[in-house]
Motif scaffolding. Structure first.
Motif, PDB file in Angstrom:
ATOM      1  N   LEU A   1       0.828  -1.202   0.000  1.00  0.00           N
ATOM      2  CA  LEU A   1       0.000   0.000   0.000  1.00  0.00           C
ATOM      3  C   LEU A   1       0.866   1.257   0.000  1.00  0.00           C
ATOM      4  O   LEU A   1       0.613   2.194  -0.779  1.00  0.00           O
ATOM      5  CB  LEU A   1      -0.934  -0.003   1.216  1.00  0.00           C
ATOM      6  N   VAL A   2       1.909   1.274   0.815  1.00  0.00           N
ATOM      7  CA  VAL A   2       2.809   2.421   0.854  1.00  0.00           C
ATOM      8  C   VAL A   2       3.526   2.577  -0.484  1.00  0.00           C
ATOM      9  O   VAL A   2       3.592   3.671  -1.040  1.00  0.00           O
ATOM     10  CB  VAL A   2       3.831   2.283   2.006  1.00  0.00           C
ATOM     11  N   PHE A   3       4.055   1.474  -1.005  1.00  0.00           N
ATOM     12  CA  PHE A   3       4.792   1.558  -2.268  1.00  0.00           C
ATOM     13  C   PHE A   3       3.916   2.102  -3.384  1.00  0.00           C
ATOM     14  O   PHE A   3       4.279   3.061  -4.066  1.00  0.00           O
ATOM     15  CB  PHE A   3       5.358   0.189  -2.664  1.00  0.00           C
ATOM     16  N   TRP A   4       2.755   1.490  -3.593  1.00  0.00           N
ATOM     17  CA  TRP A   4       1.888   1.925  -4.697  1.00  0.00           C
ATOM     18  C   TRP A   4       1.309   3.309  -4.445  1.00  0.00           C
ATOM     19  O   TRP A   4       1.109   4.089  -5.376  1.00  0.00           O
ATOM     20  CB  TRP A   4       0.790   0.896  -4.948  1.00  0.00           C
ATOM     21  N   GLY A   5       1.038   3.633  -3.181  1.00  0.00           N
ATOM     22  CA  GLY A   5       0.535   4.971  -2.862  1.00  0.00           C
ATOM     23  C   GLY A   5       1.541   6.048  -3.205  1.00  0.00           C
ATOM     24  O   GLY A   5       1.204   7.064  -3.836  1.00  0.00           O
ATOM     25  N   VAL A   6       2.800   5.851  -2.813  1.00  0.00           N
ATOM     26  CA  VAL A   6       3.843   6.829  -3.129  1.00  0.00           C
ATOM     27  C   VAL A   6       4.067   6.895  -4.639  1.00  0.00           C
ATOM     28  O   VAL A   6       4.228   7.978  -5.203  1.00  0.00           O
ATOM     29  CB  VAL A   6       5.149   6.492  -2.373  1.00  0.00           C
ATOM     30  N   LEU A   7       4.059   5.744  -5.308  1.00  0.00           N
ATOM     31  CA  LEU A   7       4.247   5.721  -6.758  1.00  0.00           C
ATOM     32  C   LEU A   7       3.145   6.504  -7.470  1.00  0.00           C
ATOM     33  O   LEU A   7       3.414   7.294  -8.379  1.00  0.00           O
ATOM     34  CB  LEU A   7       4.287   4.279  -7.264  1.00  0.00           C
ATOM     35  N   ILE A   8       1.919   6.322  -7.043  1.00  0.00           N
ATOM     36  CA  ILE A   8       0.801   7.056  -7.640  1.00  0.00           C
ATOM     37  C   ILE A   8       0.897   8.542  -7.323  1.00  0.00           C
ATOM     38  O   ILE A   8       0.639   9.389  -8.181  1.00  0.00           O
ATOM     39  CB  ILE A   8      -0.548   6.456  -7.177  1.00  0.00           C
ATOM     40  N   LEU A   9       1.310   8.881  -6.092  1.00  0.00           N
ATOM     41  CA  LEU A   9       1.479  10.288  -5.730  1.00  0.00           C
ATOM     42  C   LEU A   9       2.553  10.966  -6.586  1.00  0.00           C
ATOM     43  O   LEU A   9       2.364  12.098  -7.049  1.00  0.00           O
ATOM     44  CB  LEU A   9       1.853  10.420  -4.254  1.00  0.00           C
ATOM     45  N   ILE A  10       3.678  10.286  -6.791  1.00  0.00           N
ATOM     46  CA  ILE A  10       4.735  10.851  -7.632  1.00  0.00           C
ATOM     47  C   ILE A  10       4.219  11.049  -9.054  1.00  0.00           C
ATOM     48  O   ILE A  10       4.414  12.099  -9.666  1.00  0.00           O
ATOM     49  CB  ILE A  10       5.985   9.948  -7.627  1.00  0.00           C
ATOM     50  N   SER A  11       3.545  10.035  -9.587  1.00  0.00           N
ATOM     51  CA  SER A  11       3.026  10.117 -10.954  1.00  0.00           C
ATOM     52  C   SER A  11       1.992  11.237 -11.087  1.00  0.00           C
ATOM     53  O   SER A  11       2.053  12.045 -12.028  1.00  0.00           O
ATOM     54  CB  SER A  11       2.392   8.795 -11.367  1.00  0.00           C
ATOM     55  N   PHE A  12       1.058  11.279 -10.156  1.00  0.00           N
ATOM     56  CA  PHE A  12       0.011  12.298 -10.197  1.00  0.00           C
ATOM     57  C   PHE A  12       0.601  13.688  -9.996  1.00  0.00           C
ATOM     58  O   PHE A  12       0.214  14.643 -10.669  1.00  0.00           O
ATOM     59  CB  PHE A  12      -1.054  11.994  -9.133  1.00  0.00           C
ATOM     60  N   GLY A  13       1.565  13.800  -9.067  1.00  0.00           N
ATOM     61  CA  GLY A  13       2.216  15.084  -8.821  1.00  0.00           C
ATOM     62  C   GLY A  13       2.964  15.575 -10.048  1.00  0.00           C
ATOM     63  O   GLY A  13       2.911  16.758 -10.393  1.00  0.00           O
ATOM     64  N   GLY A  14       3.670  14.673 -10.716  1.00  0.00           N
ATOM     65  CA  GLY A  14       4.365  15.048 -11.942  1.00  0.00           C
ATOM     66  C   GLY A  14       3.407  15.507 -13.014  1.00  0.00           C
ATOM     67  O   GLY A  14       3.680  16.464 -13.747  1.00  0.00           O
ATOM     68  N   TYR A  15       2.278  14.842 -13.101  1.00  0.00           N
ATOM     69  CA  TYR A  15       1.262  15.225 -14.083  1.00  0.00           C
ATOM     70  C   TYR A  15       0.658  16.593 -13.740  1.00  0.00           C
ATOM     71  O   TYR A  15       0.494  17.448 -14.603  1.00  0.00           O
ATOM     72  CB  TYR A  15       0.171  14.162 -14.152  1.00  0.00           C
ATOM     73  N   MET A  16       0.331  16.791 -12.460  1.00  0.00           N
ATOM     74  CA  MET A  16      -0.328  18.022 -12.042  1.00  0.00           C
ATOM     75  C   MET A  16       0.601  19.237 -12.150  1.00  0.00           C
ATOM     76  O   MET A  16       0.148  20.330 -12.479  1.00  0.00           O
ATOM     77  CB  MET A  16      -0.850  17.897 -10.610  1.00  0.00           C
ATOM     78  N   TYR A  17       1.881  19.053 -11.834  1.00  0.00           N
ATOM     79  CA  TYR A  17       2.811  20.179 -11.834  1.00  0.00           C
ATOM     80  C   TYR A  17       3.487  20.404 -13.169  1.00  0.00           C
ATOM     81  O   TYR A  17       4.231  21.356 -13.319  1.00  0.00           O
ATOM     82  CB  TYR A  17       3.853  20.005 -10.730  1.00  0.00           C
ATOM     83  N   SER A  18       3.241  19.538 -14.109  1.00  0.00           N
ATOM     84  CA  SER A  18       3.849  19.759 -15.419  1.00  0.00           C
ATOM     85  C   SER A  18       3.060  20.834 -16.146  1.00  0.00           C
ATOM     86  O   SER A  18       1.844  20.792 -16.232  1.00  0.00           O
ATOM     87  CB  SER A  18       3.883  18.466 -16.226  1.00  0.00           C
ATOM     88  N   LYS A  19       3.789  21.785 -16.632  1.00  0.00           N
ATOM     89  CA  LYS A  19       3.172  22.880 -17.378  1.00  0.00           C
ATOM     90  C   LYS A  19       3.577  22.703 -18.828  1.00  0.00           C
ATOM     91  O   LYS A  19       4.753  22.663 -19.142  1.00  0.00           O
ATOM     92  CB  LYS A  19       3.662  24.221 -16.848  1.00  0.00           C
TER      93      LYS A  19
END
Length: 126
Positions: free
Chosen positions: A98-116
């Motif tokens: 749960l921790v591994f996949w949660g952090v992986l999804i957070l990194i992916s989503f964060g990269g998507y959200m902060y990419s301009k």
């Protein structure tokens, strides 16, 4: 390639031939998987090279994902029965997954959200 290896190890022995201790059916599946992977990567490489030019934050997210996967490999290594630094069953417990996949999804989503997305002029300047 990983999917081909995963498929190959589940195949029953064919009795065709052997290559380096691997039965013929397994070797054929792994060889074709590698070949198909090379062809796909040849055509996809251009797209993947241009993506960080348009979305610069994705490059940072990609580095973070590679680092996080490295942490997972480290955990698996430390939990190996011959190393034994952490409990052998730790990588399989639900909370670690749960921790591994949660952090992986957070990194992916964060990269998507902060990419301009860069405009055409900014992309040309780089």
């Amino acid at each position: 390639m990983l999917a081909a290896v995963a498929l190959a190890v589940t195949l029953p022995p064919t009795g065709w031939f052997a290559v380096g201790g691997i039965v013929g059916g397994q070797f054929t599946v792994m060889f074709l998987g590698g070949l198909i992977g090379l062809v796909i990567m040849r055509f996809a490489a251009g797209w993947f090279v241009n993506l960080p030019k348009k979305y610069p934050a994705l490059e940072t997210a990609a580095f973070l994902i590679v680092g996080w996967v490295g942490v997972k490999l480290l955990v698996h290594t430390l939990a190996h029965e011959k190393v034994g630094i952490i409990d052998h069953h730790f990588p399989e417990i639900f909370s670690w997954k749960l921790v591994f996949w949660g952090v992986l999804i957070l990194i992916s989503f964060g990269g998507y959200m902060y990419s301009k997305r860069k405009g055409p002029q900014e992309a040309l300047e780089n």
